[in-house]
Each structure stands twice: as structure tokens, then as C-alpha cells.
Motif scaffolding. Structure first.
Motif, PDB file in Angstrom:
ATOM      1  N   SER B  55       7.769   1.770  -7.123  1.00 38.23           N
ATOM      2  CA  SER B  55       7.988   0.405  -7.248  1.00 38.23           C
ATOM      3  C   SER B  55       9.211  -0.130  -6.028  1.00 38.23           C
ATOM      4  N   LEU B  56      10.199   0.199  -6.106  1.00 35.19           N
ATOM      5  CA  LEU B  56      11.275  -0.048  -5.170  1.00 35.19           C
ATOM      6  C   LEU B  56      10.701  -0.218  -3.802  1.00 35.19           C
ATOM      7  N   ILE B  57       9.990   0.902  -3.258  1.00 38.63           N
ATOM      8  CA  ILE B  57       9.432   1.059  -2.059  1.00 38.63           C
ATOM      9  C   ILE B  57       8.304  -0.184  -1.873  1.00 38.63           C
ATOM     10  N   ALA B  58       7.547  -0.252  -2.926  1.00 35.82           N
ATOM     11  CA  ALA B  58       6.808  -1.428  -2.784  1.00 35.82           C
ATOM     12  C   ALA B  58       7.318  -2.851  -2.594  1.00 35.82           C
ATOM     13  N   GLU B  59       8.599  -2.910  -3.236  1.00 35.30           N
ATOM     14  CA  GLU B  59       9.132  -4.115  -3.056  1.00 35.30           C
ATOM     15  C   GLU B  59       9.855  -4.393  -1.674  1.00 35.30           C
ATOM     16  N   ALA B  60      10.189  -3.194  -0.994  1.00 31.48           N
ATOM     17  CA  ALA B  60      10.640  -3.363   0.472  1.00 31.48           C
ATOM     18  C   ALA B  60       9.853  -3.523   1.395  1.00 31.48           C
ATOM     19  N   THR B  61       8.556  -3.004   1.054  1.00 30.46           N
ATOM     20  CA  THR B  61       7.377  -2.841   2.286  1.00 30.46           C
ATOM     21  C   THR B  61       6.254  -3.321   1.595  1.00 30.46           C
ATOM     22  N   ASP B  62       5.161  -3.272   2.528  1.00 31.20           N
ATOM     23  CA  ASP B  62       3.887  -3.599   2.121  1.00 31.20           C
ATOM     24  C   ASP B  62       3.019  -2.670   1.783  1.00 31.20           C
ATOM     25  N   THR B  63       3.323  -2.241   0.450  1.00 29.22           N
ATOM     26  CA  THR B  63       2.345  -1.238  -0.416  1.00 29.22           C
ATOM     27  C   THR B  63       2.329  -1.285  -1.600  1.00 29.22           C
ATOM     28  N   THR B  64       1.758  -0.553  -2.394  1.00 34.35           N
ATOM     29  CA  THR B  64       1.779  -0.770  -3.881  1.00 34.35           C
ATOM     30  C   THR B  64       2.126   0.741  -4.368  1.00 34.35           C
ATOM     31  N   PRO B  65       2.543   0.825  -5.639  1.00 40.29           N
ATOM     32  CA  PRO B  65       3.128   2.186  -6.171  1.00 40.29           C
ATOM     33  C   PRO B  65       1.701   3.048  -6.350  1.00 40.29           C
ATOM     34  N   LEU B  70      -0.940   7.882  -4.845  1.00 41.55           N
ATOM     35  CA  LEU B  70      -2.236   8.536  -4.529  1.00 41.55           C
ATOM     36  C   LEU B  70      -3.143   8.251  -3.452  1.00 41.55           C
ATOM     37  N   GLY B  71      -2.423   7.411  -2.569  1.00 40.28           N
ATOM     38  CA  GLY B  71      -3.265   6.943  -1.339  1.00 40.28           C
ATOM     39  C   GLY B  71      -2.881   7.751   0.118  1.00 40.28           C
ATOM     40  N   ARG B  72      -2.041   8.785  -0.132  1.00 37.44           N
ATOM     41  CA  ARG B  72      -1.527   9.389   1.011  1.00 37.44           C
ATOM     42  C   ARG B  72      -2.006  10.496   1.624  1.00 37.44           C
ATOM     43  N   GLU B  73      -1.985  10.892   2.373  1.00 38.92           N
ATOM     44  CA  GLU B  73      -2.568  12.261   2.879  1.00 38.92           C
ATOM     45  C   GLU B  73      -1.668  13.611   2.592  1.00 38.92           C
ATOM     46  N   PRO B  74      -1.828  14.633   2.299  1.00 39.09           N
ATOM     47  CA  PRO B  74      -0.883  15.759   1.983  1.00 39.09           C
ATOM     48  C   PRO B  74       0.248  15.819   2.849  1.00 39.09           C
ATOM     49  N   GLY B  75       0.173  15.581   4.124  1.00 39.47           N
ATOM     50  CA  GLY B  75       1.089  15.827   5.025  1.00 39.47           C
ATOM     51  C   GLY B  75       2.274  14.773   4.936  1.00 39.47           C
ATOM     52  N   ASP B  76       1.816  13.485   4.254  1.00 39.30           N
ATOM     53  CA  ASP B  76       2.778  12.474   3.911  1.00 39.30           C
ATOM     54  C   ASP B  76       3.620  12.693   2.758  1.00 39.30           C
ATOM     55  N   TYR B  77       3.469  13.656   2.071  1.00 41.00           N
ATOM     56  CA  TYR B  77       4.306  13.774   0.756  1.00 41.00           C
ATOM     57  C   TYR B  77       5.638  14.457   1.153  1.00 41.00           C
ATOM     58  N   ARG B  78       6.768  13.991   0.725  1.00 39.91           N
ATOM     59  CA  ARG B  78       8.051  14.648   1.165  1.00 39.91           C
ATOM     60  C   ARG B  78       8.832  15.302  -0.084  1.00 39.91           C
ATOM     61  N   HIS B  79       8.056  15.667  -1.206  1.00 42.79           N
ATOM     62  CA  HIS B  79       8.559  16.607  -2.091  1.00 42.79           C
ATOM     63  C   HIS B  79       8.826  18.017  -1.673  1.00 42.79           C
ATOM     64  N   ALA B  80       9.829  18.731  -2.399  1.00 43.61           N
ATOM     65  CA  ALA B  80      10.139  20.016  -2.116  1.00 43.61           C
ATOM     66  C   ALA B  80       8.984  20.957  -2.631  1.00 43.61           C
ATOM     67  N   PRO B 273     -10.682   3.368  -4.366  1.00 49.00           N
ATOM     68  CA  PRO B 273      -9.454   2.986  -3.728  1.00 49.00           C
ATOM     69  C   PRO B 273      -9.162   1.431  -4.154  1.00 49.00           C
ATOM     70  N   ASP B 274      -7.776   1.287  -4.579  1.00 52.45           N
ATOM     71  CA  ASP B 274      -7.289  -0.021  -4.878  1.00 52.45           C
ATOM     72  C   ASP B 274      -8.196  -0.586  -5.928  1.00 52.45           C
ATOM     73  N   ALA B 275      -8.737   0.174  -6.832  1.00 50.06           N
ATOM     74  CA  ALA B 275      -9.301  -0.151  -8.377  1.00 50.06           C
ATOM     75  C   ALA B 275      -7.944  -0.676  -9.068  1.00 50.06           C
ATOM     76  N   GLN B 276      -8.291  -1.778  -9.913  1.00 53.49           N
ATOM     77  CA  GLN B 276      -6.973  -2.142 -10.792  1.00 53.49           C
ATOM     78  C   GLN B 276      -7.331  -1.537 -12.258  1.00 53.49           C
ATOM     79  N   TRP B 277      -6.314  -0.841 -12.868  1.00 51.05           N
ATOM     80  CA  TRP B 277      -6.651  -0.181 -14.198  1.00 51.05           C
ATOM     81  C   TRP B 277      -6.044  -1.108 -15.035  1.00 51.05           C
TER      82      TRP B 277
END
Lengths: 101, 277
Positions: B55-65, B70-80, B273-277
Motif C-alpha cells: 500500500s505504501l508503494i501504491a501511494e507513491a506510484t501508479d499501481t495497486t497492492p 499478484l500481477g508481476r512476472e516471477p523475475g520481478d519479485y525481490r524476496h530472498a 486481472p483487476d477483479a474487485q473482491w
């Protein structure tokens, strides 16, 4: 592993109330598991655990049975005391006027 | 500045999301019902923390939590890589839970001093909840390490598998120079790694578990952890690609264990994608 009874209280002036039990190896673990099982949605602000084997229970629950009419022990039985007294007065008055005739 | 902020918070959020997902796989399978509830609740907490970071990222940029999670490719994740490893046995998951939450505490303590007020406030809030996770992890490790020899053996085996991968939680972040220049993080990842290693080895020592951990020789690890918290290059020769398999998550280099997790985790989102729950 032993059974621990879980008690929680909703506010600091409220009494602790029993809310369930967990099976745990010791009191510390019972507190940790009890917290997640019974207080994870803010159901309370304090938590006790008691080893079930430390609880002393009545051996014979039948001593709690009430055999005779003990309605006088209940406040509800004293409802409308004023009305009852007026009815009794009227009854006495009608009895004494009947005796004079 | 914004890119540096997104880099830092994405790494934090992805760690929480992915380890939360792995923890949640114990739901219905934990050793007993009380622990099933407790561990599932911890898993939910971690995913909740991920949601707060996204949510902090969504506040600073044009995206949603949701799109971040859930909407990124595997190579975009930055976890250990540690976070994505499959659960093996209960002791593996316990050791990972203990190492991860100890590392998380070191990291959150530092983040409380972040120059980004929103991030510092969130770190303080999350750290309060993480106190329980640490109590839970410590209670388990203490009991299993004092118990029958089989449990101890399994803990030691799990430590051998996890420890170096836990150190990789503190691999340099993308744009780390900019993160440090802007005081988003008050000290470097390698400084945090030293703090973590010092604390972890001393606490392991208190549990009577080996504090000098290295992988089996056939895994040819290139680093040994010393009790001072420094990494010592081992004499196993030059590191090979396979020996570095637990490292690289911060650059989006994940192990083969991640793709199946990602497939499952994102399948509904990819269908709607982008369904509202």
C-alpha cells in the motif's frame, strides 16, 4: 502434554471468563497457543491459563439441585409488592365487613 | 528517490508475502490443532504486513497492492530465496520461521529510524505484532532443542539448509546507494547482516545448537558463518553457480522452487486481472 483451560477478560474491570482449552506441554506454550486460538480478534485484553488438573470440581453435582420451593430466594418473586399488599388489604377489609353483617 | 523507495519496500513486501504463503501451506497439516491455528495466524500476519508495504508503494506510484502482489512476472519479485523454499518437515519450517523473524526484527528495528515517516511508522506498528512471532519461534526452538535427540538432529539439519540463505536476506538491495543516501534505511544491508549474524549465533549458542554453521561439503558452500558475524570464505575453491543457488533473490534471481509457488499464488489473478473482491 496437558490440558490448559483458557480464561480471558474483555476489559480491565471485567471478570475473567472461561473461553476454551488448549493442549500444551507447559504454561508458557499454553499462553502462546491460547492467544492465537482465543484472542486473535481482540476478544480480550488479558489472558490466564490454568492447568485443568489444578481445578477442583464438585464430586457430586446433585448437591446443587433444589428440592423445595425456594422462590423467596429470588428477587423476581418480590415484584409488585405494592400491588400485592393492596390486594391483601382489600381482602382483609371485605372479610371484616362481611363479619359485621 | 522514489525508485529507491520502491526498491526497498518491494523487497520487504515480497519477503513477507512469499514466506506468508509458505507458512500458510501448513494450514490443516500442523502437528496439532492449536499450532495449526497459531501458525496459520502468523502466516496471515505476514501477508497482512506485505499488504501494508504494498500500500505504501501504491501511494507513491501508479499501481495497486493487488497488482504488486499478484500481477508481476516471477523475475520481478525481490524476496530472498529462503522465503520461497518449500516446507520440508516441521523442524525446517520452524527454523526458517525463527531465522526469518529474528532477521525481520533486526531489519524493522533499523527501519524505525527511516527518514521516510510513513515507512518508519509502519515498521513500528509491524514490530509490535512481530514480538509474538519471535516469542512463538523461540518457544518452539527451545523445546525441540531440549527434547529427544531426533528433534535436535532435525533442527541442526534444517539450520544447515537455512542459515546461509538467511544471511542472503541482507544481500545488497537494488539502488542501495540511493536508499542509504536518502536515509530510507539508516545503515547498509551488510551492517544489518552482521547484527543479525551476531544475534542469531549467540541465541543459537544459548539453545545449545551449533553456532558455526556450514553446509554439507557436497553442497560446497562458499561462505562459513563465524560467531563474530563475519563471513569467512571457505576453502572449497571458487563458488560455482549451483553453490550460489540460495543467493540472488534481491536481484530477481530465484530458484526453481519459486515458479510453482508463483503459478499457484497468481492463478486467480491471472484469470481475472483487476477483479474487485
Amino acid at each position: 502434554m496437558e490440558v490448559y483451560e483458557i480464561f480471558r477478560r474483555s476489559g480491565h474491570k471485567s471478570p475473567f471468563e472461561h473461553c476454551g482449552a488448549v493442549i500444551a506441554p507447559d504454561p508458557e506454550m499454553a499462553l502462546l497457543l491460547g492467544k492465537e486460538c482465543f484472542l486473535r480478534r481482540r476478544e480480550g485484553e488479558h489472558l490466564w491459563v490454568v492447568r485443568r488438573s489444578d481445578i477442583h470440581a464438585l464430586e457430586d453435582e446433585s448437591v446443587l439441585e433444589i428440592a423445595a420451593d425456594k422462590s423467596y430466594r429470588f428477587a423476581s418473586d418480590y415484584r409488585d409488592v405494592v400491588g400485592k399488599r393492596e390486594a391483601a388489604r382489600r381482602r382483609v377489609a371485605s372479610m371484616s365487613s362481611g363479619g359485621a353483617s | 528517490m522514489k525508485e529507491a523507495f520502491v526498491s526497498l519496500v518491494t523487497a520487504l513486501a515480497d519477503d513477507e508475502l512469499i514466506i506468508g504463503h509458505r507458512h500458510s501451506e501448513w494450514t490443516g497439516f500442523a502437528p496439532h490443532i492449536e499450532e495449526d491455528v497459531a501458525f496459520s495466524s502468523i502466516a496471515q500476519d505476514e501477508i497482512g504486513h506485505a499488504s501494508a508495504f504494498y500500500s505504501l508503494i501504491a501511494e507513491a506510484t501508479d499501481t495497486t497492492p493487488d497488482r504488486m502482489a499478484l500481477g508481476r512476472e516471477p523475475g520481478d519479485y525481490r524476496h530472498a530465496v529462503l522465503c520461497e523454499r518449500p516446507n520440508r518437515d516441521w523442524s525446517y519450517s520452524l527454523v526458517r520461521h525463527w531465522l526469518y523473524d529474528t532477521a525481520d526484527d533486526v531489519r524493522l528495528e533499523a527501519l524505525q529510524e527511516s527518514a521516510h515517516a510513513g515507512l518508519a511508522a509502519l515498521a513500528t506498528k509491524i514490530r509490535r505484532e512481530e514480538r509474538y512471532h519471535l516469542l512463538h519461534a523461540n518457544a518452539w526452538i527451545k523445546r525441540v532443542s531440549e527434547g529427544p535427540v531426533e528433534g535436535r538432529t532435525r533442527l541442526i539439519d534444517a539450520l544447515g539448509r537455512c542459515y546461509l540463505e538467511a544471511l542472503a536476506l541482507f544481500d545488497s538491495l537494488e539502488l542501495e546507494d540511493s536508499i542509504l543516501e536518502n536515509d530510507l534505511l539508516p545503515c547498509s544491508s551488510s551492517e544489518l547482516r552482521s547484527r543479525f549474524a551476531k544475534r542469531a549465533t549467540s541465541e543459537l549458542d544459548d539453545f545449545g545448537l551449533p553456532a558455526d554453521i556450514h553446509r554439507d561439503l557436497d553442497d560446497s558452500a562458499e561462505f562459513l558463518a563465524s560467531s563474530s558475524g563475519d563471513l569467512i570464505a571457505s576453502d572449497q575453491g571458487a563458488p560455482t553457480t549451483s553453490s550460489r543457488s540460495g543467493i540472488g533473490g534481491r536481484a530477481g534471481e530465484h530458484s526453481d522452487d519459486f515458479k510453482p509457488l508463483w503459478d499457484e499464488m497468481t492463478s486467480t489473478h491471472r484469470q481475472h486481472p483487476d477483479a474487485q473482491w
